[in-house]
Design a protein around this motif. Structure first.
Motif, PDB file in Angstrom:
ATOM      1  N   ILE A  31       1.035  -1.187   0.004  1.00 50.60           N
ATOM      2  CA  ILE A  31      -0.046   0.061   0.019  1.00 50.60           C
ATOM      3  C   ILE A  31       1.174   1.283   0.013  1.00 50.60           C
ATOM      4  O   ILE A  31       1.802   1.547   0.948  1.00 50.60           O
ATOM      5  CB  ILE A  31      -0.874   0.038   1.176  1.00 50.60           C
ATOM      6  CG1 ILE A  31      -2.022  -1.007   1.161  1.00 50.60           C
ATOM      7  CG2 ILE A  31      -1.757   1.313   1.327  1.00 50.60           C
ATOM      8  CD1 ILE A  31      -2.560  -1.511   2.640  1.00 50.60           C
ATOM      9  N   LYS A  32       0.612   1.848  -1.014  1.00 43.86           N
ATOM     10  CA  LYS A  32       1.628   3.097  -1.287  1.00 43.86           C
ATOM     11  C   LYS A  32       0.969   4.410  -1.474  1.00 43.86           C
ATOM     12  O   LYS A  32      -0.159   4.477  -1.912  1.00 43.86           O
ATOM     13  CB  LYS A  32       2.586   2.852  -2.355  1.00 43.86           C
ATOM     14  CG  LYS A  32       3.295   1.503  -2.206  1.00 43.86           C
ATOM     15  CD  LYS A  32       4.625   1.765  -1.357  1.00 43.86           C
ATOM     16  CE  LYS A  32       5.823   2.526  -2.359  1.00 43.86           C
ATOM     17  NZ  LYS A  32       7.009   2.384  -1.660  1.00 43.86           N
ATOM     18  N   ALA A  33       1.650   5.409  -1.354  1.00 42.92           N
ATOM     19  CA  ALA A  33       0.884   6.673  -1.603  1.00 42.92           C
ATOM     20  C   ALA A  33       1.312   7.245  -3.254  1.00 42.92           C
ATOM     21  O   ALA A  33       2.258   7.095  -3.391  1.00 42.92           O
ATOM     22  CB  ALA A  33       1.474   7.831  -0.506  1.00 42.92           C
ATOM     23  N   VAL A  34       0.416   8.021  -3.410  1.00 45.71           N
ATOM     24  CA  VAL A  34       0.589   8.577  -4.964  1.00 45.71           C
ATOM     25  C   VAL A  34       1.722   9.415  -4.766  1.00 45.71           C
ATOM     26  O   VAL A  34       2.087  10.197  -3.751  1.00 45.71           O
ATOM     27  CB  VAL A  34      -0.494   9.530  -5.396  1.00 45.71           C
ATOM     28  CG1 VAL A  34      -0.489  10.457  -6.355  1.00 45.71           C
ATOM     29  CG2 VAL A  34      -1.978   8.712  -5.586  1.00 45.71           C
ATOM     30  N   GLY A  35       2.622   9.281  -5.515  1.00 44.45           N
ATOM     31  CA  GLY A  35       3.966  10.101  -5.881  1.00 44.45           C
ATOM     32  C   GLY A  35       5.138   9.271  -5.394  1.00 44.45           C
ATOM     33  O   GLY A  35       6.297   9.937  -5.554  1.00 44.45           O
ATOM     34  N   SER A  36       4.851   8.467  -4.557  1.00 45.88           N
ATOM     35  CA  SER A  36       6.001   7.676  -4.012  1.00 45.88           C
ATOM     36  C   SER A  36       6.585   6.761  -4.857  1.00 45.88           C
ATOM     37  O   SER A  36       6.043   6.180  -5.966  1.00 45.88           O
ATOM     38  CB  SER A  36       5.595   7.032  -2.572  1.00 45.88           C
ATOM     39  OG  SER A  36       4.639   5.961  -2.953  1.00 45.88           O
ATOM     40  N   PRO A  37       7.762   6.211  -4.489  1.00 45.87           N
ATOM     41  CA  PRO A  37       8.543   5.281  -5.422  1.00 45.87           C
ATOM     42  C   PRO A  37       8.046   3.903  -5.105  1.00 45.87           C
ATOM     43  O   PRO A  37       7.353   3.505  -4.395  1.00 45.87           O
ATOM     44  CB  PRO A  37       9.989   5.356  -5.240  1.00 45.87           C
ATOM     45  CG  PRO A  37      10.117   5.902  -3.863  1.00 45.87           C
ATOM     46  CD  PRO A  37       8.925   6.641  -3.396  1.00 45.87           C
ATOM     47  N   LEU A  38       8.255   2.937  -6.269  1.00 44.13           N
ATOM     48  CA  LEU A  38       7.938   1.557  -6.059  1.00 44.13           C
ATOM     49  C   LEU A  38       8.934   0.713  -6.603  1.00 44.13           C
ATOM     50  O   LEU A  38       9.694   0.867  -7.750  1.00 44.13           O
ATOM     51  CB  LEU A  38       6.568   1.411  -6.887  1.00 44.13           C
ATOM     52  CG  LEU A  38       6.224  -0.092  -7.069  1.00 44.13           C
ATOM     53  CD1 LEU A  38       5.601  -0.705  -5.562  1.00 44.13           C
ATOM     54  CD2 LEU A  38       5.248  -0.301  -8.033  1.00 44.13           C
ATOM     55  N   SER A  39       9.150  -0.401  -6.170  1.00 50.21           N
ATOM     56  CA  SER A  39      10.153  -1.464  -6.585  1.00 50.21           C
ATOM     57  C   SER A  39       9.489  -2.928  -6.467  1.00 50.21           C
ATOM     58  O   SER A  39       9.339  -3.029  -5.315  1.00 50.21           O
ATOM     59  CB  SER A  39      11.570  -1.157  -6.495  1.00 50.21           C
ATOM     60  OG  SER A  39      12.133  -2.336  -6.730  1.00 50.21           O
ATOM     61  N   LEU A  40       9.151  -3.707  -7.466  1.00 51.82           N
ATOM     62  CA  LEU A  40       8.577  -4.943  -7.331  1.00 51.82           C
ATOM     63  C   LEU A  40       9.996  -5.807  -7.800  1.00 51.82           C
ATOM     64  O   LEU A  40      10.273  -5.720  -8.852  1.00 51.82           O
ATOM     65  CB  LEU A  40       7.323  -5.214  -8.016  1.00 51.82           C
ATOM     66  CG  LEU A  40       6.378  -4.216  -7.664  1.00 51.82           C
ATOM     67  CD1 LEU A  40       4.964  -4.445  -8.393  1.00 51.82           C
ATOM     68  CD2 LEU A  40       5.754  -4.176  -6.213  1.00 51.82           C
ATOM     69  N   GLY A  41       9.862  -6.892  -7.208  1.00 50.54           N
ATOM     70  CA  GLY A  41      10.829  -8.025  -7.858  1.00 50.54           C
ATOM     71  C   GLY A  41      10.240  -9.249  -7.965  1.00 50.54           C
ATOM     72  O   GLY A  41       9.287  -9.828  -7.650  1.00 50.54           O
ATOM     73  N   CYS A  42      11.291 -10.116  -9.135  1.00 55.38           N
ATOM     74  CA  CYS A  42      10.759 -11.124  -9.528  1.00 55.38           C
ATOM     75  C   CYS A  42      12.016 -12.085  -9.741  1.00 55.38           C
ATOM     76  O   CYS A  42      12.897 -11.506 -10.128  1.00 55.38           O
ATOM     77  CB  CYS A  42       9.985 -11.353 -10.693  1.00 55.38           C
ATOM     78  SG  CYS A  42       9.836 -12.933 -11.657  1.00 55.38           S
TER      79      CYS A  42
END
Lengths: 111, 111
Positions: free
Chosen positions: B12-23
């Motif tokens: 759950i993240k805020a608008v404008g925040s960074p994101l990193s998803l891994g696989c």
């Protein structure tokens, strides 16, 4: 572009009844896969069937390539079969090879 | 046997925040790797694919980027999340023209 259409959109069965799901696609597919998506979202490959008929357990898929259609038959449905069934085909285009998915058929099996 | 692992399970993240998803894929060398996205109630769409380390092709523009830093790792990221980024993200692998196999997915909610 390549399109995949699935029908029916939803299906409600009593446990033990059979289900027939349809997939139609707009151009020749070199690879066709049926997937099960659980209510939680995870995807499981059920069958890969670009042509002909394939069986696995209670599942039978028949793909008629020249008619651009595939079906998935589920025999003796169980409550645990409930979920969304997705059809996907390979598409080779300008952005490389990708799977094109249909919107799915939502299956609900009642006890 | 091949295994595919995705992290995190949910965010759950805020608008404008960074994101990193891994696989991460284990048990398979030099697989083709894919990122897919599914909005709630929507169709699965392929976002990126990679056939080798350091090489990533974009299929759909969603203000996201992907990288493949190692043979068995695929990363999806953005510096600024949008509300429209919410949904379910799936990583998949395939070998040549065979079936695609999917990871368990990451559910992202942007508030």
């Amino acid at each position: 572009g390549q399109q995949v259409q699935q029908s029916p959109a939803s299906l409600v069965l009593q446990e033990g009844e059979n289900a027939e799901l349809q997939c139609n696609f707009s151009s020749t597919a070199t690879q066709l896969q049926w997937f099960y998506q659980s209510p939680g979202g995870s995807l499981v490959s059920l069958l890969s069937n670009p042509s002909g008929t394939k069986h696995t357990g209670r599942l039978t898929s028949t793909t008629v390539t020249k008619e651009r259609r595939s079906s998935l038959h589920i025999s003796s449905s169980q409550t645990t079969d409930s979920g969304t069934y997705l059809c996907a085909i390979d598409h080779y285009g300008s952005s490389g090879n990708k799977l094109i998915f249909g919107i799915g058929t939502l299956l609900s099996v009642k006890p | 046997a091949q295994t595919i692992h995705q992290w995190p399970v949910a965010e759950i993240k805020a608008v404008g925040s960074p994101l990193s998803l891994g696989c991460t894929i284990k048990g398979k060398s030099s697989p083709n790797l894919y990122w897919y996205w599914q909005a709630t109630g929507g169709t699965l769409q392929q976002l990126f694919y990679s056939i080798t380390v350091g090489q990533v092709e974009s299929v759909v523009q969603l203000n996201l980027s992907a990288s493949r830093p190692k043979d068995d790792q695929f990363i999806l990221s953005t510096e600024k999340l949008l509300l429209s980024h919410s949904g379910f993200y799936l990583c998949a692998w395939r070998q040549s023209s065979y079936e695609q196999y999917f990871g368990p997915g990451t559910r992202l909610t942007v508030l």
